[in-house]
Design an enzyme around this catalytic site. Sequence first.
Site, mmCIF file in Angstrom:
data_model
loop_
_atom_site.group_PDB
_atom_site.id
_atom_site.type_symbol
_atom_site.label_atom_id
_atom_site.label_comp_id
_atom_site.label_asym_id
_atom_site.label_seq_id
_atom_site.Cartn_x
_atom_site.Cartn_y
_atom_site.Cartn_z
ATOM 1 N N LYS A 166 -1.347 -6.399 0.941
ATOM 2 C CA LYS A 166 -0.412 -5.376 0.577
ATOM 3 C C LYS A 166 0.613 -6.289 -0.669
ATOM 4 C CE LYS A 166 -0.625 -2.451 4.392
ATOM 5 N NZ LYS A 166 0.196 -1.759 5.266
ATOM 6 N N ASP A 182 3.282 3.861 3.601
ATOM 7 C CA ASP A 182 3.632 3.574 4.720
ATOM 8 C C ASP A 182 5.374 3.786 4.940
ATOM 9 O OD1 ASP A 182 1.519 2.126 5.429
ATOM 10 O OD2 ASP A 182 2.046 0.396 4.558
#
Length: 273
Positions: free
Chosen positions: A70, A106
């Site tokens: 990420k 997220d």
Amino acid sequence: MIDAKTRLIGLIGNPTGHSLSPAMHNPMFEKLHLNYRYLCFNVEKNELNECIKALKALNFAGANVTIPYKTEIMGLLDEIDPVAKKIGAVNTIVTNGKKLTGYNTDFEGIIKSLEEYTVPEGKSIVLIGAGGAARAVCYAMKEKKARVIILNRTQKNAKKLAEEFGFEYAGLDKLDSIKADILINSTSVGMYPGINESICTRGQLENFRIVFDIVYNPAETKLLRDAKKAGCKTIPGLKMLAYQAAGSFELWTGKKADLAFMMNSAKKEISGE
Ligand code: ATR
């Protein structure tokens, strides 16, 4: 139907074999008659660069990015959305011509999950854990001006994260004496196969009104079961997972995803239905 116009979306990570994302996205594409398919790609670290080039060369519509890439992926993209840049993590890539842009859904998954149950502004929050998931929670809670104390098994990790965000911190033993509006578990404790474990005791949970567990497998963790018995409102990790998926879906397709449908698809996948 797969045909000459089918657009591909990939999940880039390692490992990706247990991801619930294909089970959320593919039925959603089908339900909305969108000609897309979602596939998982287990990518080795030394091939990440090639993988990004392939997204462009093969004209993918986009991708999701998961552990452990990420942060690393950010250096390989053409553009990063300001929110993702601030967080320092990208979980969604959108292709526009040959340009790849990174986003973070997220973050909105955390905020939207909480906002279904409460107004986070000004609330007192106990955040357990100080890893990658905790970092995303910290950004979200800083943005919403909540008051956070980070409790972690290893205090020095809590200290580092807390100092970065201007939050308080302590060791996990503080759970015995602390009272707050919301408890958020960002550790993996309680995750399958350790389904009989919980980061808190039943008694400790009585000091909170809302308990949010980031763990989504099982759909209802021991922490959430205990929290219900202690009279708390509970937010399952599946909610956050579905919100982040819906956010990515909307970025790729421009269409609004059905959150309950996606959450249910993920739940079915977990229970093997
Ligand atoms: P993620 O990126 O998913 O958040 P991570 O970075 O490995 O994963 O972070 C895991 C977090 O869960 C850490 O805060 C870890 O505590 P330590 O800093 O002490 O390692 C916490 N954690 C994991 N297993 C735990 C356990 N059995 N008891 C308490 N905390 C635990």
